[in-house]
Write a protein that holds these residues in place. Structure first.
Motif, PDB file in Angstrom:
ATOM      1  N   ASP A 180       1.524  -5.309   1.749  1.00  0.00           N
ATOM      2  CA  ASP A 180       1.429  -4.485   0.535  1.00  0.00           C
ATOM      3  C   ASP A 180       2.632  -3.574   0.331  1.00  0.00           C
ATOM      4  O   ASP A 180       2.505  -2.494  -0.257  1.00  0.00           O
ATOM      5  CB  ASP A 180       0.142  -3.640   0.582  1.00  0.00           C
ATOM      6  CG  ASP A 180      -1.109  -4.495   0.514  1.00  0.00           C
ATOM      7  OD1 ASP A 180      -1.087  -5.510  -0.199  1.00  0.00           O
ATOM      8  OD2 ASP A 180      -2.107  -4.148   1.181  1.00  0.00           O
ATOM      9  N   ILE A 181       3.814  -3.990   0.796  1.00  0.00           N
ATOM     10  CA  ILE A 181       5.009  -3.142   0.647  1.00  0.00           C
ATOM     11  C   ILE A 181       5.285  -2.844  -0.822  1.00  0.00           C
ATOM     12  O   ILE A 181       5.648  -1.723  -1.182  1.00  0.00           O
ATOM     13  CB  ILE A 181       6.241  -3.805   1.312  1.00  0.00           C
ATOM     14  CG1 ILE A 181       6.081  -3.819   2.834  1.00  0.00           C
ATOM     15  CG2 ILE A 181       7.530  -3.073   0.929  1.00  0.00           C
ATOM     16  CD1 ILE A 181       7.206  -4.496   3.580  1.00  0.00           C
ATOM     17  N   GLY A 182       5.092  -3.828  -1.686  1.00  0.00           N
ATOM     18  CA  GLY A 182       5.329  -3.610  -3.103  1.00  0.00           C
ATOM     19  C   GLY A 182       4.374  -2.606  -3.719  1.00  0.00           C
ATOM     20  O   GLY A 182       4.682  -1.989  -4.739  1.00  0.00           O
ATOM     21  N   LEU A 183       3.223  -2.405  -3.089  1.00  0.00           N
ATOM     22  CA  LEU A 183       2.214  -1.476  -3.602  1.00  0.00           C
ATOM     23  C   LEU A 183       2.395  -0.068  -3.044  1.00  0.00           C
ATOM     24  O   LEU A 183       2.305   0.918  -3.784  1.00  0.00           O
ATOM     25  CB  LEU A 183       0.816  -1.999  -3.250  1.00  0.00           C
ATOM     26  CG  LEU A 183      -0.390  -1.155  -3.683  1.00  0.00           C
ATOM     27  CD1 LEU A 183      -0.500  -1.130  -5.203  1.00  0.00           C
ATOM     28  CD2 LEU A 183      -1.674  -1.708  -3.052  1.00  0.00           C
ATOM     29  N   VAL A 184       2.651   0.028  -1.711  1.00  0.00           N
ATOM     30  CA  VAL A 184       2.685   1.348  -1.068  1.00  0.00           C
ATOM     31  C   VAL A 184       3.925   1.576  -0.205  1.00  0.00           C
ATOM     32  O   VAL A 184       3.984   2.545   0.551  1.00  0.00           O
ATOM     33  CB  VAL A 184       1.414   1.584  -0.210  1.00  0.00           C
ATOM     34  CG1 VAL A 184       0.178   1.658  -1.084  1.00  0.00           C
ATOM     35  CG2 VAL A 184       1.275   0.506   0.865  1.00  0.00           C
ATOM     36  N   GLY A 185       4.921   0.693  -0.298  1.00  0.00           N
ATOM     37  CA  GLY A 185       6.127   0.892   0.503  1.00  0.00           C
ATOM     38  C   GLY A 185       5.935   0.478   1.954  1.00  0.00           C
ATOM     39  O   GLY A 185       4.814   0.292   2.431  1.00  0.00           O
TER      40      GLY A 185
ATOM     41  N   ASN B 289       3.879   3.116   4.520  1.00  0.00           N
ATOM     42  CA  ASN B 289       2.437   3.201   4.326  1.00  0.00           C
ATOM     43  C   ASN B 289       1.749   1.865   4.577  1.00  0.00           C
ATOM     44  O   ASN B 289       0.627   1.827   5.087  1.00  0.00           O
ATOM     45  CB  ASN B 289       2.121   3.700   2.912  1.00  0.00           C
ATOM     46  CG  ASN B 289       2.473   5.163   2.742  1.00  0.00           C
ATOM     47  OD1 ASN B 289       2.493   5.925   3.706  1.00  0.00           O
ATOM     48  ND2 ASN B 289       2.783   5.564   1.509  1.00  0.00           N
ATOM     49  N   ALA B 290       2.419   0.764   4.228  1.00  0.00           N
ATOM     50  CA  ALA B 290       1.853  -0.557   4.505  1.00  0.00           C
ATOM     51  C   ALA B 290       1.658  -0.735   6.008  1.00  0.00           C
ATOM     52  O   ALA B 290       0.651  -1.273   6.471  1.00  0.00           O
ATOM     53  CB  ALA B 290       2.762  -1.648   3.954  1.00  0.00           C
ATOM     54  N   SER B 291       2.619  -0.242   6.767  1.00  0.00           N
ATOM     55  CA  SER B 291       2.536  -0.353   8.223  1.00  0.00           C
ATOM     56  C   SER B 291       1.418   0.517   8.792  1.00  0.00           C
ATOM     57  O   SER B 291       0.697   0.105   9.704  1.00  0.00           O
ATOM     58  CB  SER B 291       3.878   0.032   8.837  1.00  0.00           C
ATOM     59  OG  SER B 291       3.879  -0.234  10.211  1.00  0.00           O
TER      60      SER B 291
ATOM     61  N   THR C 122      -0.300   7.199  -2.261  1.00  0.00           N
ATOM     62  CA  THR C 122      -0.162   6.981  -3.700  1.00  0.00           C
ATOM     63  C   THR C 122       0.507   5.621  -3.884  1.00  0.00           C
ATOM     64  O   THR C 122       1.246   5.165  -3.008  1.00  0.00           O
ATOM     65  CB  THR C 122       0.689   8.067  -4.369  1.00  0.00           C
ATOM     66  OG1 THR C 122       2.032   7.968  -3.888  1.00  0.00           O
ATOM     67  CG2 THR C 122       0.132   9.454  -4.087  1.00  0.00           C
ATOM     68  N   THR C 123       0.271   4.961  -5.002  1.00  0.00           N
ATOM     69  CA  THR C 123       0.786   3.613  -5.207  1.00  0.00           C
ATOM     70  C   THR C 123       2.088   3.621  -6.007  1.00  0.00           C
ATOM     71  O   THR C 123       2.461   4.619  -6.622  1.00  0.00           O
ATOM     72  CB  THR C 123      -0.246   2.765  -5.962  1.00  0.00           C
ATOM     73  OG1 THR C 123      -0.458   3.356  -7.254  1.00  0.00           O
ATOM     74  CG2 THR C 123      -1.573   2.684  -5.215  1.00  0.00           C
ATOM     75  N   ALA C 124       2.758   2.459  -5.984  1.00  0.00           N
ATOM     76  CA  ALA C 124       3.959   2.292  -6.821  1.00  0.00           C
ATOM     77  C   ALA C 124       3.598   2.467  -8.292  1.00  0.00           C
ATOM     78  O   ALA C 124       4.394   3.002  -9.078  1.00  0.00           O
ATOM     79  CB  ALA C 124       4.568   0.912  -6.575  1.00  0.00           C
ATOM     80  N   ASP C 125       2.384   2.031  -8.656  1.00  0.00           N
ATOM     81  CA  ASP C 125       1.935   2.215 -10.049  1.00  0.00           C
ATOM     82  C   ASP C 125       1.946   3.693 -10.434  1.00  0.00           C
ATOM     83  O   ASP C 125       2.328   4.059 -11.555  1.00  0.00           O
ATOM     84  CB  ASP C 125       0.505   1.668 -10.220  1.00  0.00           C
ATOM     85  CG  ASP C 125       0.462   0.149 -10.188  1.00  0.00           C
ATOM     86  OD1 ASP C 125       1.515  -0.467 -10.430  1.00  0.00           O
ATOM     87  OD2 ASP C 125      -0.611  -0.407  -9.906  1.00  0.00           O
TER      88      ASP C 125
END
Length: 792
Positions: free
Chosen positions: A14-19, A22-24, A45-48
């Motif tokens: 989910d790197i595209g969602l939370v970097g 945070n994905a880690s 918080t999300t990329a959105d």
């Protein structure tokens, strides 16, 4: 659009969602709890949410314009970065996003049972922690944030930090589009490490790429000081292959750092501040051995799960004593290197040592110093110079890229200066303590990181050689080719060499360089007459339970670095073989050594081990070997006895060893003997009944066979290891050893210098040849050629 997501709902894809960061964290929360790995609770918080903030404040077009102006040369990097950050900081939160963040914060307060729980607010970009781009330290982290209002302000500042000068510069260097990178924010319960300790951990040796080691840095207080290189931390090294056996303690390195300050909680405008550490904190290790082993096991579990070497941050709660992992990302330097090819640097003639510290990398560079003490003055940096400063942070990266090497006063192996230097491929020396006081701009110096884990700055321009070693295409040989190693600090540099083990590890090097004190001066410290020596010994042994424990601990750990480098292949450790004049040169040694006119054939080797003059010192050597094999787990260690003149002496030494817990045959212990005296050859069959193998010391054997002092300039032409008499000795002892079923090798320099001598040893049927690492490739090829010729 989902503004926030809890860690337990996130996985590493989910790197595209939370970097990346945070994905880690989410990945570890979901998958590594069964391994005992603890991660503080929190949400992201999300990329959105980031794009929603940018859109709601109509920032996208204005940011594009500012970046285009910089690209066209109308504005500087500093002016552009400041303008973009100001735009973001003036923005208003979209109501839905702000409510989602504060609602999640209230839920976190309930989960932790704390009203207004203090949290860490960490930036996590959607282009970070990638295999070839770490983005380490590019965005901001805010610690000890409490309350919804303060949290929203910290989040806004994290958004702005996506456009720090260093982040803009790094993205440009790596080819990332500024407007395709979003920022997620991790909101995580604070670990009260302000009352405990924190640091950084790697599941690979950051300097050599040795994959079997965990390296941990630790300091008191919050971990930012370690990451920024603001303190000189403790360093611990753990050997991974022995971790599964819970009865063992394979901590192969423990270095006490100065830890002059610690970051703690504060109030008011700044939620944290630095204070000096107490004398007790500076002289104590941050972590106990059980805690070191726990972290190392977690590092191994995380590495196995991710399938690659990892870079982690950890924190210990001073209230509960619990340890947590607060970040994990792939290691991006050593893991990218080829395993079979490496450069070897050998330094030759050099000037006096000016400063020393921790070596980062393994290269040698000569050049002029450019001393800059304050980041405000980095415009004064001269391209291609050696940057000397107190410490670095991400603001220094544009200058670091233009340096030939870097030297800092402060920092450990995991400091900002160390991490960036590795990524840039620059040699660096960190934690010197005094570089900015000793060195000055325009000064010609040589920075050497090629001599082990200590780095040196030498006066003037030193001579050095560079060789690229490729071990991939080396031929197989029946004869084992082993290494001669003495320096524990440099041992793991050679892990890539496909050697068959270590044929000679010289204990006296560890004693003279890592211990420095005569063992009898430790045993009989209270009887020492030399008051200056007593004071020096007291300083060196501070923090140890006893004076003798200092010797046993330092010797066992020093040798363990050598034992680990080629584990599980055999490592032959020769017990101490100082001459009396060399022993006398150790701290406190003069009172325990007789004066001899010819120490070379005097009170040395086996004769010392059962003598009342040294027997208690030898007992400490035995205790160190016992700890190395039985407590740390290095059963690959073979003991070797030097200068054993007779079978009667052999029996006495073996009896003393057994009385000190080293009985030949018990728990697989093998004991070898040096073959360096004609009597060893004449009575080889009898020596073979007492020992498992021989190692021919061709220097001493030549000296005593020919009656030539090897140190005599007048007789230099007569000292020849290829003399017919010496070769007769070697051929005969090899034949006798093979007949008796004992192993036999040679650990002299001759095969490295003379290809025909290597061929002679192969012809005699020797089992192994041990050489210096820089001779390994050449000797391996010589031996393969000799074996091929023998077949024909």
């Amino acid at each position: 659009m989902r503004p926030i997501i809890w860690f337990e709902e996130v996985k590493r894809g989910d790197i595209g969602l939370v970097g990346g960061k945070n994905a880690s964290l989410g990945e570890m929360v979901q998958t590594l709890a069964p391994e005992g790995v603890r991660v503080p609770p929190g949400f992201a918080t999300t990329a959105d949410a980031y794009w929603n903030y940018i859109e709601a404040n109509d920032l996208s077009g204005r940011i594009d314009e500012l970046l285009a102006g910089m690209a066209a040369g109308k504005e500087t990097l500093a002016e552009t970065g400041k303008a973009i950050r100001t735009l973001i900081l003036k923005g208003e939160w979209p109501e839905r996003t702000a409510s989602a963040i504060t609602d999640a914060y209230r839920v976190l307060c309930k989960r932790t049972g704390k009203a207004d729980v203090d949290v860490a607010v960490r930036s996590s970009a959607t282009a970070e922690d990638l295999p070839d781009a770490s983005f380490a330290g590019q965005q901001e982290t805010y610690l000890n944030i409490s309350g919804g209002k303060a949290l929203l302000e910290a989040c806004r500042r994290c958004y702005a930090s996506l456009f720090t000068d260093r982040a803009i510069s790094y993205r440009m260097a790596k080819g990332f589009d500024h407007m395709s990178v979003a920022l997620s924010i991790g909101v995580q319960q604070m670990v009260r490490s302000d009352l405990g300790g924190a640091g950084v951990m790697f599941s690979i040796d950051t300097e050599t790429g040795f994959k079997d080691m965990v390296v941990i840095d630790a300091a008191w207080g919050l971990g930012e000081n370690v990451v920024q290189g603001a303190v000189d931390p403790d360093e611990y090294q753990v050997f991974k292959p022995l971790l599964p056996d819970r009865s063992l303690t394979p901590v192969i390195g423990k270095t006490l750092g100065e830890k002059a300050q610690k970051m703690i909680y504060a109030s008011g405008d700044s939620p944290t501040r630095n204070v000096p550490t107490s004398k007790a904190e500076r002289t104590a290790f941050v972590l106990s051995e059980p805690e070191i082993l726990t972290l190392a096991r977690w590092a191994t579990a995380i590495e196995v799960h991710y399938g690659c070497p990892m870079d982690m941050e950890w924190a210990k709660d001073g209230e509960t004593g619990e340890i947590f992992i607060v970040q994990a990302r792939p290691e991006t330097v050593q893991s990218q290197r080829e395993d079979t090819t490496f450069k070897s640097y050998t330094i030759g003639e050099k000037g006096k040592t000016l400063v020393r510290g921790l070596a980062i990398g393994d290269a040698v560079v000569s050049g002029r110093v450019c001393l800059i003490e304050d980041a405000r003055d980095i415009d004064r940096f001269v391209d291609g110079s050696i940057l000397v400063t107190g410490t670095t942070d991400p603001d220094w990266v544009p200058v670091m890229k233009r340096a030939a090497a870097i030297v800092t006063d402060h920092g450990g192996r995991t400091s900002h200066a160390a991490i960036v230097s590795r990524e840039l491929g620059l040699p660096a020396i960190v934690g010197t303590g005094n570089a900015t006081h000793v060195l000055h701009s325009e000064q010609e110096v040589t920075v050497s990181c090629a001599e082990g884990d200590q780095g040196f700055v030498y006066e003037g321009t030193a001579s050095f050689e560079t060789e690229t070693v490729d071990v991939a295409d080396l031929p197989e040989t029946r004869t084992q080719i082993m290494l001669n190693l003495a320096n524990p600090a440099a041992a793991t540099r050679w892990w890539r060499i496909p050697a068959d083990g270590v044929g000679l590890a010289r204990m006296e090097f560890v004693i003279s360089n890592h211990i420095r004190v005569h063992p009898m001066a430790l045993v009989r410290y209270d009887q020492l007459k030399d008051e200056a020596a007593k004071r020096e010994i007291a300083d060196l042994t501070a923090g140890y339970s006893s004076k003798t424990e200092y010797f046993v601990d330092r010797l066992s750990r020093g040798l363990s670095r050598i034992a680990a480098a080629l584990y599980p292949r055999p490592v032959i450790v020769r017990m101490s073989d100082f001459k009396t004049n060399e022993y006398a040169g150790l701290i406190g040694g003069a009172e325990f050594e007789p004066e001899e006119s010819n120490p070379m054939i005097g009170f040395r080797g086996a004769a010392r081990y059962y003598s009342p003059r040294y027997r208690e010192g030898f007992a400490l050597e035995c205790q160190a070997i016992s700890r190395l094999r039985n407590e740390m787990g290095f059963r690959n260690v073979v003991v070797m006895i030097p200068f054993c003149r007779s079978t009667k002496e052999a029996d006495r030494v073996l009896e003393v060893m057994a009385g000190n817990g080293l009985k030949r045959g018990e728990q697989g212990l093998q004991v070898f003997v040096m073959c360096e005296i004609p009597s060893n050859v004449v009575l080889a069959a009898e020596f073979a009944k007492r020992f498992d193998g021989f190692s021919i010391g061709s220097n001493d054997l030549t000296q005593l066979t020919l009656g030539v002092d090897r140190d005599s300039g007048e007789l230099a032409e007569l000292f020849d290891e290829q003399d017919a008499a010496v070769k007769w000795m070697i051929a005969n002892v090899i034949a006798e050893a093979r007949k008796a079923g004992a192993k036999i090798g040679l650990c002299g320099q001759a095969p490295s210098d003379h290809p025909e001598f290597a061929a002679f040893l192969v012809e005699c049927g020797i089992d192994s040849i041990s050489v210096s690492p820089d001779s390994f490739v050449a000797v391996k090829r010589q031996v393969a050629a000799a074996e091929a010729a023998q077949k024909h």
